[in-house]
Design a protein around this motif. Sequence first.
Motif, PDB file in Angstrom:
ATOM      1  N   ASP A 167      11.171  47.491   2.669  1.00 47.61           N
ATOM      2  CA  ASP A 167      11.857  46.417   1.954  1.00 47.61           C
ATOM      3  C   ASP A 167      10.904  45.210   1.933  1.00 47.61           C
ATOM      4  O   ASP A 167      10.806  44.467   2.908  1.00 47.61           O
ATOM      5  CB  ASP A 167      13.155  46.075   2.705  1.00 47.61           C
ATOM      6  CG  ASP A 167      14.241  45.540   1.794  1.00 47.61           C
ATOM      7  OD1 ASP A 167      13.894  44.878   0.796  1.00 47.61           O
ATOM      8  OD2 ASP A 167      15.420  45.778   2.083  1.00 47.61           O
ATOM      9  N   ARG A 211      12.503  49.528  -1.655  1.00 49.63           N
ATOM     10  CA  ARG A 211      13.661  48.871  -2.265  1.00 49.63           C
ATOM     11  C   ARG A 211      13.456  47.372  -2.292  1.00 49.63           C
ATOM     12  O   ARG A 211      13.035  46.775  -1.282  1.00 49.63           O
ATOM     13  CB  ARG A 211      14.926  49.141  -1.459  1.00 49.63           C
ATOM     14  CG  ARG A 211      16.212  48.669  -2.176  1.00 49.63           C
ATOM     15  CD  ARG A 211      17.236  48.052  -1.242  1.00 49.63           C
ATOM     16  NE  ARG A 211      16.779  46.780  -0.736  1.00 49.63           N
ATOM     17  CZ  ARG A 211      16.888  45.604  -1.391  1.00 49.63           C
ATOM     18  NH1 ARG A 211      17.462  45.544  -2.571  1.00 49.63           N
ATOM     19  NH2 ARG A 211      16.393  44.475  -0.872  1.00 49.63           N
ATOM     20  N   ALA A 224      13.619  51.670  -5.736  1.00 52.36           N
ATOM     21  CA  ALA A 224      14.905  51.151  -6.214  1.00 52.36           C
ATOM     22  C   ALA A 224      14.784  49.655  -6.463  1.00 52.36           C
ATOM     23  O   ALA A 224      14.353  48.916  -5.579  1.00 52.36           O
ATOM     24  CB  ALA A 224      16.000  51.430  -5.197  1.00 52.36           C
ATOM     25  N   ALA A 248      18.079  57.281  -2.278  1.00 56.98           N
ATOM     26  CA  ALA A 248      18.100  55.923  -2.839  1.00 56.98           C
ATOM     27  C   ALA A 248      19.248  55.764  -3.826  1.00 56.98           C
ATOM     28  O   ALA A 248      19.930  54.733  -3.856  1.00 56.98           O
ATOM     29  CB  ALA A 248      16.769  55.614  -3.522  1.00 56.98           C
ATOM     30  N   THR A 284      22.701  53.493  -3.453  1.00 59.85           N
ATOM     31  CA  THR A 284      22.944  52.513  -4.510  1.00 59.85           C
ATOM     32  C   THR A 284      24.327  52.717  -5.122  1.00 59.85           C
ATOM     33  O   THR A 284      25.072  51.747  -5.361  1.00 59.85           O
ATOM     34  CB  THR A 284      21.853  52.641  -5.592  1.00 59.85           C
ATOM     35  OG1 THR A 284      20.578  52.399  -4.973  1.00 59.85           O
ATOM     36  CG2 THR A 284      22.062  51.646  -6.711  1.00 59.85           C
TER      37      THR A 284
END
Lengths: 279, 279, 279
Positions: A101, A127, A178, A229, A233
């Motif tokens: 992240d 992400r 993502a 992912a 989501t």
Amino acid sequence: MEETRETRIRSALAAAAAAVRETKPFAPSVTNSVTIEFVANTQLACGGSAAMVYLPDEGEAMAEAAGAVYLNVGTLFPFYAETLPRTVRRLASLRRPWVLDPVAAGMGALRTELLLSMKDASPAIVRGNASEILSLASLWGLSRGGKGGGKGVDAADPVEAAEEAAKALARHTGGAVAVSGETDFVTDGALAARSGGGSRWMPEVTGCGCSLGGVMAVYAAVAEPFAAALAATALYNLAGARAERLCRGPGSFKAAFLDELHVATPEDIAGNPLVLEEA
Amino acid sequence: MEETRETRIRSALAAAAAAVRETKPFAPSVTNSVTIEFVANTQLACGGSAAMVYLPDEGEAMAEAAGAVYLNVGTLFPFYAETLPRTVRRLASLRRPWVLDPVAAGMGALRTELLLSMKDASPAIVRGNASEILSLASLWGLSRGGKGGGKGVDAADPVEAAEEAAKALARHTGGAVAVSGETDFVTDGALAARSGGGSRWMPEVTGCGCSLGGVMAVYAAVAEPFAAALAATALYNLAGARAERLCRGPGSFKAAFLDELHVATPEDIAGNPLVLEEA
Amino acid sequence: MEETRETRIRSALAAAAAAVRETKPFAPSVTNSVTIEFVANTQLACGGSAAMVYLPDEGEAMAEAAGAVYLNVGTLFPFYAETLPRTVRRLASLRRPWVLDPVAAGMGALRTELLLSMKDASPAIVRGNASEILSLASLWGLSRGGKGGGKGVDAADPVEAAEEAAKALARHTGGAVAVSGETDFVTDGALAARSGGGSRWMPEVTGCGCSLGGVMAVYAAVAEPFAAALAATALYNLAGARAERLCRGPGSFKAAFLDELHVATPEDIAGNPLVLEEA
């Protein structure tokens, strides 16, 4: 043909969600201290198990014990200069899936150094919001950056602006990427999905992005990156939309959202609005 | 005879709870950053006063100002190598009661070093899940370890497996030891109590264990260790059971639990299900 | 004449609140880790944008990007010895407004050193409880201290006891000073305001003080210091009083309070009970 592919993907999402509920995957983190409690609580609510550490040897111990690991560069401590590279090396040597992240990518010398050092470490999932994905792709020499210089951790770019960068990142890592935003975009470089739902309250509660990364790690322990992912989501978009109907502001939203993360079934997750296309 | 003993213990629990409400004991912490806010909020909700520090001289200042101190080794920072031993030394020299929460005992070099250094520092209360209590007793050479290597901060062993280790620890420290789990076990090495109630949601909200340790410190400021540990445990089991009736998931549980911590009366706490036996 | 002044002040509060809603000011923080998430969530709920950092160059980057900055010395890390002075210097060179929250002033060597170093750095707003304001004014040689030695982060002195110190601080900094308590006191050294409302639950939820400082920073990005401090205080008192009517304890209060921060309109904020006088 299209329907077959969609059916197959939706089955993979349901299977991932069912596997999480059955096996309670352990997905520890090195993460920022703003949203650290919320990350743990969302991981527990969705059916996973959590632990957070700061020290180098503990990062390595977590890599050993984990189903998958969540690494978030949000509020860096000086000693992360050692913790994050050592954890990433251990993850690589174990071929353990991990989620990156890249919070606030582009800001600060240590963050830039750490993110550069992860270029060839193959995170299963990256992400971020659109600005972070653009910054990371630019930092890794895979595309040009976005507007950048936005408001710290908030995106200054729309999701669409980061789609090409996301695909480039996914092709580079061999995993999934993502992009979080009003309509989330998930790609593995070959296939892309847009996931709908969510809530206007999600950007108003700190950690909805970070904790989605943590939940992706829970899912990455039991499913391949793209399905992990996308399932996480879809769960977030479903729980967000449901929680919005029960709340009157960001405080009541947050509690209701945690409840809905727990309540959602594999079928709910697999049935959340989804559009697929070639990447 | 049994009834007399039980009556006496229940009176001690009610007296401890009443003393907390009257005197608002100050129970500062050096604790982990995942659950730090929840620890503070539970300490306030039960009638105490909270503060958290990280630096060595601040740990010493807190030891001076405190009614009792809560030390939790969950997310260690490098400088805790100095903060924790200096705080513990000051606590010992002041004969101030303190609660040790050996989170993730057995994982990491610094944690092991710190826990070893506390062997003869006489914590008034040691609180942990079964795996942590087993690990600490093993580390201190008081018993064999449990399964260990569990899922980070979650117990891999049932409460019963840690009862002998808990008694051995209590006899060594001269204080009380509490093992958290489905039915909590509290002992001072001579007497043992099993406290019932609680909620299935408690393991699904991060920090229900840590914050119980923080609340024990609030109680340890006004009561002897066994009564303090048992009163805090009874309060948690009561508030958990009541909150469960008002919630639909972990988000609404957490808010309701804080409410119930505040609402519980000394009589409620003293009347919570309890079984006593010789240790 | 009095009515004209009050009308003018109330208009300034409404204008500040409207400007926050329109421009979503970015008010990053270097703050303590106990209440860090709550600070972010309150800043978002009131219409601002948040980010938190720990490292020196990130503090400087935030000073550059910010509308205003919130600095809270609550849980100091060793490296704050560099982060806070560098951030403050950058803020001064940019003439960027910032809010100083002198949490636990008087406790610990580093805290004292850091607060002393900020004496001539002109924070737009200083916010604290009565004991902290008294300690800071004493530390800066502007007045005698209060009782001090209270319970860590809780005030040992009533608001009234800190009014003269607050005025002295405001005359020294050239900005505003806010003393939080049952009736809040805000002054710029020339004018003083008492803001009513609030809730008995506010001292029972950790971070109601810190987060008020964070919200003052959001307001300081769009309004002059006295109006910013007073508007944020009025918003807190309004949201607290409204949330109290909807809650049964500190857990439900916290969620309801965040909801009310979001719901409050500029007119609501401007209309909250307020008494003005010469300082």
